[in-house]
Design a protein around this motif. Structure first.
Motif, mmCIF file in Angstrom:
data_model
loop_
_atom_site.group_PDB
_atom_site.id
_atom_site.type_symbol
_atom_site.label_atom_id
_atom_site.label_comp_id
_atom_site.label_asym_id
_atom_site.label_seq_id
_atom_site.Cartn_x
_atom_site.Cartn_y
_atom_site.Cartn_z
ATOM 1 N N PRO A 612 13.948 22.845 12.891
ATOM 2 C CA PRO A 612 13.536 24.202 12.486
ATOM 3 C C PRO A 612 14.685 24.958 11.828
ATOM 4 C CG PRO A 612 12.688 23.675 14.665
ATOM 5 C CD PRO A 612 13.616 22.565 14.297
ATOM 6 N N GLY A 613 14.427 25.468 10.625
ATOM 7 C CA GLY A 613 15.442 26.205 9.884
ATOM 8 C C GLY A 613 16.408 25.340 9.106
ATOM 9 N N ALA A 614 16.189 24.024 9.073
ATOM 10 C CA ALA A 614 17.123 23.127 8.392
ATOM 11 C C ALA A 614 17.166 23.418 6.892
ATOM 12 C CB ALA A 614 16.725 21.680 8.632
ATOM 13 N N GLU A 615 18.359 23.234 6.302
ATOM 14 C CA GLU A 615 18.547 23.419 4.875
ATOM 15 C C GLU A 615 19.030 22.109 4.253
ATOM 16 O OE1 GLU A 615 21.258 26.656 4.446
ATOM 17 O OE2 GLU A 615 19.781 28.178 4.981
ATOM 18 N N ASN A 616 18.906 22.028 2.929
ATOM 19 C CA ASN A 616 19.358 20.847 2.183
ATOM 20 C C ASN A 616 18.706 19.559 2.688
ATOM 21 O OD1 ASN A 616 21.147 22.138 0.339
ATOM 22 N ND2 ASN A 616 22.622 22.376 2.032
ATOM 23 N N VAL A 617 17.449 19.647 3.055
ATOM 24 C CA VAL A 617 16.702 18.471 3.496
ATOM 25 C C VAL A 617 16.362 17.627 2.269
ATOM 26 C CG1 VAL A 617 14.562 17.679 4.585
ATOM 27 C CG2 VAL A 617 15.793 19.666 5.496
#
Length: 861
Positions: A612-617
């Protein structure tokens, strides 16, 4: 080393009857109370195929032999050209539960699949086998294993019944599970090359061949060497050491033993000159990994120019395409093309799997395989058009399990089916239980909509969209499971004795192996009722017994009508059938209580990745979540909207706790997702989570600029030479902005030279458009191949630079090599870079500099 005191196989055959006794069957178990099937050493073992039964119809349509006229084949005076494939395992298999005999269904289904593709010839070098206890010739001292012929008998008889011809190699260059030519040299302590020179070894090989050729097939009443279905005998698969004397002498012998069949010979790659010159050889077999139309046509011209028949006995199925096969179909010098290699349906559900990179299923597991299959069908239509496509046989529902109260179906597929419709009926009317078609890769399949008692049937659909004969309906109660055993083997049984599995008309028939009573038992906790399908000349001589522990048995009342024996079994954990006389068992169906019923909707659970809230996936993430107690399956919803409307990705029927995104998500975008756990009593939602995908890169990613190498020795250690190629040496040289790599090469017999660098750790070039590199070539004209590996999958592109300077190759221009398996392009794991030079003999120099992955946003060039 085996003892050299072993007698000559050729001498032994003269003293032993051709009808050697089959291997002993398991000892029969007792039929009365207190006699348990699990107490003897045979319990749970798989029974070998028995002698063929009277139920198999001999209806061969191959009534005339294929003949040779110069460099062409003929049938009934007309040219005979063919599309074909390899089904190497027809006699002895390695792909289902270890080395064993293939079931009659798997043999029949694979040959039917070849027929459905328009193929008329199959090559199978497991129709002859040596060196292990299940093979035709386990060893010199043991002699021939006549039980091993049962699957070969059936394959030849069934191929004849559907008009398929066979090419049968008689041994193998390679020592795999089925054995090879070293099995003839090892007993004498000789090197493998003695297979072609030592008179004792040659005599043993000939005696083995003579025994196989003179085998009388009890299904057809014809000896193998008198059956038109056997089009050609091949000396062996890819034999590398054949000599002119060996070829000529054996060709004369084999011609005398099989005067109306053809003799084939071939090596691993290229053409053996001795086979071209041998007067007794009819067919020259050439193999290709990968093939090209130009190479096939050139080889065909060389073979037919020597007066022989040309076939491509093996070519990589991954290379099948209209670009390869259309020019070949137009060339009358090419008599036949045979892909490697075809696998059919598994006995329970789905397909038999194999991992050599060239496995082929009909109609194709993915887009690349489907394209290959279509190309082969089109080729067959050009060289040997069929009058009509064969009808699809009915599938078989093999199992209905309960998954958290929901019905989970497995079915055995049918040859030629492009997909299936599962239909259900609660009150007599059949309706589709899903949208669209389900493929064989979708089994087992969970029915999300059934409640209460229901019946199922599976309807096959061919590649033209036509429906054909449905499976026999299967009834299942709301709290019940169903197991169907077509007794093709004993793998589903918990015990058996005195059983011989024989081929019938489209079914396997389990018969008593002698005058004693036969039995089979099954361990299914809570079995409530059973049905046994039997064949018998009169009233079936059977008993149905139950047991709680598999040791103490009691006989229960049964009813017998119209070939079916039914009985109520009262929730017993063990059931068995005993039969004798002329009775044969063709199917067992057991209905048992749901072993794990649910009493509430699934429990709560959470989302794991993307966090949850991860970036640059990365653009194609793997979604995962924690398990929900009591879940039967999960659904996944991904949307750019927080309320999950207009989803961009949906998945349902997910039985695990992860799901890879099938397509790339938009870079630099925010997504919201949720998973729902479902069982027969309801669904439970996870919280909604969000993540942001990685934006596309704006700058190049360096693959290698060669600036990190201190000297040429360090460079050469990093860029290892391909040992199979010609000499090539990497050296540091001046580059545009520093150092470059200069490759000095001398092309000779191999025709290529190359170097490879492996990156550790792997590079991440995700989101880039392609590779850019500076090349400067000096020397004779040459092809330059850039090859890389991502996630263990090979990709390559071949070019000829016209002038020195930067060259850009989009990643979409890279293809899988013909010899390598297909797979996804995972640019986040760029593991290896290779550079190859190929062409005619001569020396040259290739300078490579500034290898980078260029971004999609870069339009400066």
């Amino acid at each position: 080393m085996r003892s050299s005191r072993w007698v000559s196989l050729a001498t032994m055959i003269l003293t032993v009857s051709l009808a050697l006794p089959a291997h002993a069957s398991p000892s029969p178990g007792g039929a009365g109370t207190g006699t348990g099937p699990g107490t003897g050493p045979s319990a749970g073992a798989e029974a070998a195929p028995g002698s063929p039964g009277a139920g198999f119809p001999d209806r061969s349509v191959n009534t005339r032999f294929v003949t040779r006229s110069g460099s062409r084949l003929e049938l009934d005076g007309r040219p005979f050209r063919f599309a074909g494939t390899n089904i190497y395992w027809l006699g002895l298999d390695e792909n289902v539960g270890g080395v064993g005999y293939p079931t009659f269904f798997r043999i029949r289904d694979a040959l039917d699949t070849a027929k459905a593709m328009g193929m008329t010839v199959v090559r199978s070098h497991m129709m002859a086998s040596t060196g292990n206890e299940l093979s035709i010739l386990p060893g010199k001292e043991s002699g021939f294993n006549e039980a091993a012929f049962a699957t070969v008998d059936y394959a030849i008889a069934y191929a004849g019944s559907i008009g398929i011809r066979l090419v049968l190699p008689l041994t193998d260059e390679w020592s795999y599970y089925h054995g090879g030519h070293r099995d003839f040299t090892d007993p004498y302590g000789l090197p493998s090359a003695a297979f072609y020179t030592d008179e004792r070894v040659i005599a043993d090989y000939r005696a083995y061949v003579r025994h196989v050729m003179h085998r009388v097939n009890p299904l057809t009443g014809r000896a193998y060497n008198a059956d038109p279905t056997v089009m050609a005998w091949e000396f062996g698969n890819e034999l590398e050491g054949m000599t002119s004397d060996w070829i000529n002498a054996n060709a004369a012998k084999f011609r005398a033993w099989a005067p109306r069949q053809l003799i084939a010979a071939g090596r691993r790659f290229d053409i053996d000159a001795d086979t071209l010159a041998a007067p007794g050889v009819d067919i020259v077999d050439v193999h290709y990994y990968p093939p090209t139309a130009a190479k096939v046509k050139a080889d065909a011209a060389a073979v037919t120019g020597a007066g022989k028949v040309y076939i491509a006995g093996e070519y990589a199925s991954t290379a099948a395409s209209t670009e390869l096969l259309d020019p070949v179909a137009a060339d009358p010098n090419v008599t036949g093309m045979m892909s490697w290699s075809l696998f059919g349906h598994h006995d329970r559900n789905g397909f038999v799997q194999h991992d050599d990179g060239f496995t082929m299923h009909f109609p194709g597991d993915d887009a690349a395989m489907a394209e290959s299959v279509r190309a082969q069908i089109a080729f067959a239509g050009k060289v040997s058009p069929a009058r009509r496509a064969p009808a699809l046989g009915p599938p078989l529902i093999t199992q209905v399990d309960k998954r958290a109260g929901l019905n989970e179906l497995r079915w055995r597929g049918t040859a030629g089916a492009a997909g299936y419709v599962v239909e259900r009926s609660a009150r007599g009317r059949w309706t589709a239980a899903h949208r669209g078609l389900l493929t064989d890769d979708r089994t087992p399949w969970i029915d999300p909509g059934a409640a209460g008692d229901v019946r199922y049937r599976v309807v096959p659909v061919d590649r033209h969209g036509r429906r054909d004969a449905p499976s026999e309906p299967v009834r299942v109660a709301a709290s019940q499971t169903v197991l169907t055993d077509p007794v093709e083997s004993t793998l589903l049984t918990s015990g058996h004795a005195n059983v011989a599995i024989t081929p019938g008309d489209g079914v396997a028939v389990a018969r008593p192996a002698g005058s004693s009573q036969a039995w089979m038992s099954w361990n299914r906790p809570g079995t409530q009722e059973v049905r046994f399908d039997v064949v018998s000349r009169g009233r079936p001589d059977v008993q149905v017994q139950t047991s709680e522990d598999g040791a103490d048995w009691r006989t229960v009342r049964h009813d017998a009508h119209h070939g079916r024996v039914t009985a109520k079994t009262g929730g017993a954990d063990h059931v068995r059938l005993l039969w004798s006389g002329s009775t044969g068992l063709t199917r067992a169906t057991l209905r048992s209580a749901d072993p794990a019923p649910v009493d509430s909707a699934p429990g709560e659970f959470g989302l794991l990745t993307p966090a949850p809230g991860a970036e640059n996936v990365l653009g194609s993430p793997v979604f995962s979540w924690s398990p929900a107690a009591g879940a039967g399956y999960y659904t996944l919803t991904v949307s750019t909207h927080a309320d999950l409307r207009d989803p961009v990705l949906s998945g349902t029927g997910i039985t695990g706790t992860s799901y890879p995104a099938p397509d790339a998500l938009t870079p630099g975008a925010t997504y919201h997702w949720r998973v729902t756990a479902v069982n027969a009593l309801g669904g439970t939602n996870s919280p909604v989570a969000s993540f942001t995908t990685r934006p596309l890169p704006a700058t190049p990613a360096v693959v290698d600029d060669f600036e990190a190498f201190a000297d040429s020795a360090e460079l050469a250690r990093a860029y290892a030479r391909n040992p199979g190629g010609d000499p090539i040496t990497p050296n540091l040289a001046p580059g545009e902005a520093g150092q470059a790599m200069r490759l000095d090469y001398a092309l000779g017999s191999a025709g290529y030279a190359g170097v490879t660098r492996t990156f550790g750790p792997a590079l991440d070039v995700w989101g880039h458009e392609g590779l850019e590199l500076r090349l400067d070539h000096a020397g004779p004209a040459a092809n330059i191949t850039i090859q890389f590996v991502t996630g263990g999958i090979y990709f390559e592109h071949t070019l000829t630079p016209a002038s020195p300077g930067p060259i850009r190759i989009p990643f979409t221009d890279f293809d899988h090599p013909g010899w390598a398996p297909s797979g996804p392009l995972d640019l986040s794991r760029f593991e290896q870079l290779s550079i190859y030079v190929g062409g005619g003999p001569g020396s040259g120099r290739l300078t490579v500099d500034q290898v980078v992955a260029y971004p999609r946003s870069d339009t400066t060039r």
